[in-house]
Each structure stands twice: as C-alpha cells, then as structure tokens.
Design a protein around this motif. Structure first.
Motif, PDB file in Angstrom:
ATOM      1  N   ALA A 141      11.706  -2.643   9.853  1.00 46.28           N
ATOM      2  CA  ALA A 141      11.606  -1.219   9.509  1.00 46.28           C
ATOM      3  C   ALA A 141      12.870  -0.734   8.818  1.00 46.28           C
ATOM      4  N   ILE A 142      14.020  -1.198   9.266  1.00 49.46           N
ATOM      5  CA  ILE A 142      15.284  -0.833   8.622  1.00 49.46           C
ATOM      6  C   ILE A 142      15.315  -1.362   7.198  1.00 49.46           C
ATOM      7  N   SER A 143      14.859  -2.581   7.006  1.00 51.02           N
ATOM      8  CA  SER A 143      14.881  -3.165   5.662  1.00 51.02           C
ATOM      9  C   SER A 143      13.961  -2.399   4.713  1.00 51.02           C
ATOM     10  N   TYR A 144      12.859  -1.861   5.228  1.00 45.12           N
ATOM     11  CA  TYR A 144      11.954  -1.052   4.409  1.00 45.12           C
ATOM     12  C   TYR A 144      12.395   0.416   4.338  1.00 45.12           C
ATOM     13  N   ASP A 145      13.358   0.792   5.166  1.00 47.87           N
ATOM     14  CA  ASP A 145      13.843   2.165   5.251  1.00 47.87           C
ATOM     15  C   ASP A 145      12.715   3.132   5.611  1.00 47.87           C
ATOM     16  N   VAL A 146      11.968   2.782   6.658  1.00 45.04           N
ATOM     17  CA  VAL A 146      10.889   3.651   7.127  1.00 45.04           C
ATOM     18  C   VAL A 146      11.106   3.973   8.603  1.00 45.04           C
TER      19      VAL A 146
ATOM     20  N   TRP B 146       0.797  -1.224   0.000  1.00 49.68           N
ATOM     21  CA  TRP B 146       0.000   0.000   0.000  1.00 49.68           C
ATOM     22  C   TRP B 146       0.830   1.275   0.000  1.00 49.68           C
ATOM     23  N   GLY B 147       2.102   1.171   0.297  1.00 52.45           N
ATOM     24  CA  GLY B 147       2.934   2.365   0.293  1.00 52.45           C
ATOM     25  C   GLY B 147       2.870   3.198   1.558  1.00 52.45           C
ATOM     26  N   PHE B 148       2.464   2.603   2.693  1.00 52.04           N
ATOM     27  CA  PHE B 148       2.555   3.343   3.952  1.00 52.04           C
ATOM     28  C   PHE B 148       4.009   3.734   4.187  1.00 52.04           C
ATOM     29  N   ARG B 149       4.209   4.859   4.889  1.00 51.78           N
ATOM     30  CA  ARG B 149       5.548   5.448   4.969  1.00 51.78           C
ATOM     31  C   ARG B 149       6.251   5.227   6.295  1.00 51.78           C
ATOM     32  N   GLY B 150       5.643   4.488   7.233  1.00 47.60           N
ATOM     33  CA  GLY B 150       6.278   4.242   8.515  1.00 47.60           C
ATOM     34  C   GLY B 150       5.379   3.390   9.373  1.00 47.60           C
ATOM     35  N   ILE B 151       5.815   3.148  10.615  1.00 45.78           N
ATOM     36  CA  ILE B 151       5.002   2.373  11.546  1.00 45.78           C
ATOM     37  C   ILE B 151       4.887   3.096  12.874  1.00 45.78           C
TER      38      ILE B 151
END
Length: 234
Positions: A105-110, A76-81
């Motif tokens: 989160a590091i692997s997604y760079d968010v 979906w392209g959410f930008r963080g958690i």
C-alpha cells in the motif's frame, strides 16, 4: 436494494458528490477477486460518482494479495484497500500476513481502511501498533472503532498517520473526536446502504464546527489522502 443504482440514489438524495465504495460479498466467503470484480462493475457504471477500494484478504497469501493489488490498483485505478481482520480471522498488526500488504500500500501510495471494533483482531490499539511500525502508511480506523471509540481517539491523537472514519457513530463520539483529535483527522463515512448516509452528514453539518472544518471532514481530508482536488468551502 443494495446495488449500485440504489447507492447513487441515496447520494443524490443527500447531496453527496463522490463516494468510495467496497463490495460486501467478501464478508460471506466470496474470494477477493470476485468481490473486487463487483466493485469494478459499479465504478464503471458511475465513473464520475464512485471510487473503488479493493477488498484484500491477507490469509490468502502475499502472492495473491500482490496480484490482486496490481490488478485493482495498478490496472483499474482503485484508490485504496480495505481489510476486515475479524471476518478473515487475523490480527490487524500480524507481521507475516499484514505487514507485506501495508508495504505494498505504501508503494502504491494508497490508504488502508480497516473495519475495526472487534476483539481480538480488529481493535484501535492494534491499529496504533500498525501505525507505529509503518509511519509512512496512510491508515484509517473504520467506524471509529465502533464501541471502542475512545481507544480510536487515543490512537489517532498519538500517531500522525492514523485517521478516523466516523461512520456508525453519534453526536457524542463525533464531538469528542473533534475536541481530542481535531477535524483534520476525521473522515465522513456513512456505511451506506446499511445505514442512512444522511444521519452522520447531518450531525457534521449541524455541529458547531466552522464551515472550513466541516469541509475538511466532509471531503477535503480524504481528498488529500487520495490526491484528489479538494473542494473549498464557500
């Protein structure tokens, strides 16, 4: 009144171009999937005004968290958690529950935004421990630690990858953070619609910061963390 149309009305009233949103129903027992579905619906209604952060609940297990991050961030392209350790009853630096989520989160760079300000699970000091263990992570101390704002400043000053969301604070805490931490580590937040987005925005705009530093706090710092094109101050 807390639905997405009202949030965008507040943004228009206070001159806010783009907001990060997170659904709040996860706080009252709604599971992370249903909660994030609501965020997706809101972002879809205003794709040019809203960015989604996913509610993630580590106690549901790493497999469930991995699947939910793949769905929300990957698909979906959410930008963080967002994490809420006090509601979900785990220490924010828990090795078994939280460390795998931070690695994802590091692997997604968010970035990871954490609701802080509660003993014993969600303190700025525990956020410092997490920042120490994961120097590659982009971690945000939500609400500036609430009443523990001096602890938040100490931790953000010590760890380069630790940022402060200044929502729910006042002029004293904001001024102290500018002096002790620097505006390059501070992120404007409103906690809207529970709080008026104009109160903290006005404190920043009427502060003694330069126009350049105001622009950092009001958007450019978070834009950098999210890899958005920053807005340049006039």
């Amino acid at each position: 009144e807390f639905e997405v149309d009202y949030v965008v009305e507040l943004m228009d009233e206070w001159g806010i171009d783009l907001s990060i949103i997170m659904d709040s129903l996860a706080y009252i027992g709604l599971d992370q999937r249903a909660s994030n579905d609501y965020t997706r619906e809101a972002v879809a209604a205003y794709p040019d005004r809203l960015l989604g952060f996913a509610n993630i609940k580590p106690p549901q297990g790493i497999a469930a968290c991995r699947d939910e991050m793949a769905r929300t961030i990957g698909d979906w392209g959410f930008r963080g958690i967002k994490l809420h350790p006090q509601v979900d009853r785990y220490p924010v630096n828990d090795r078994a529950l939280v460390h795998p989520v931070i690695e994802l989160a590091i692997s997604y760079d968010v970035p990871v935004w954490v609701h802080t300000g509660h003993q014993p699970n969600a303190t700025p000091t525990l956020m410092g421990a997490l920042a120490r263990d994961f120097p590659q992570a982009k971690l945000i101390i939500g609400h500036m630690g609430s009443g523990m704002f001096y602890d938040a400043m100490c931790m953000a000053k010590r760890y380069p990858n630790l940022y402060i969301d200044i929502s729910l604070q006042g002029g004293h805490a904001f001024g102290a953070a500018c002096e002790e931490v620097g505006p390059h580590k501070l992120i404007y937040g409103s906690d809207s619609p529970y709080a008026n987005p104009g109160s903290m925005k006005r404190i920043i705009e009427e502060s003694s910061l330069s126009e350049r530093d105001k622009a950092l706090v009001l958007g450019e710092n978070i834009a950098r963390l999210l890899h958005l094109v920053p807005v340049t101050a006039s």
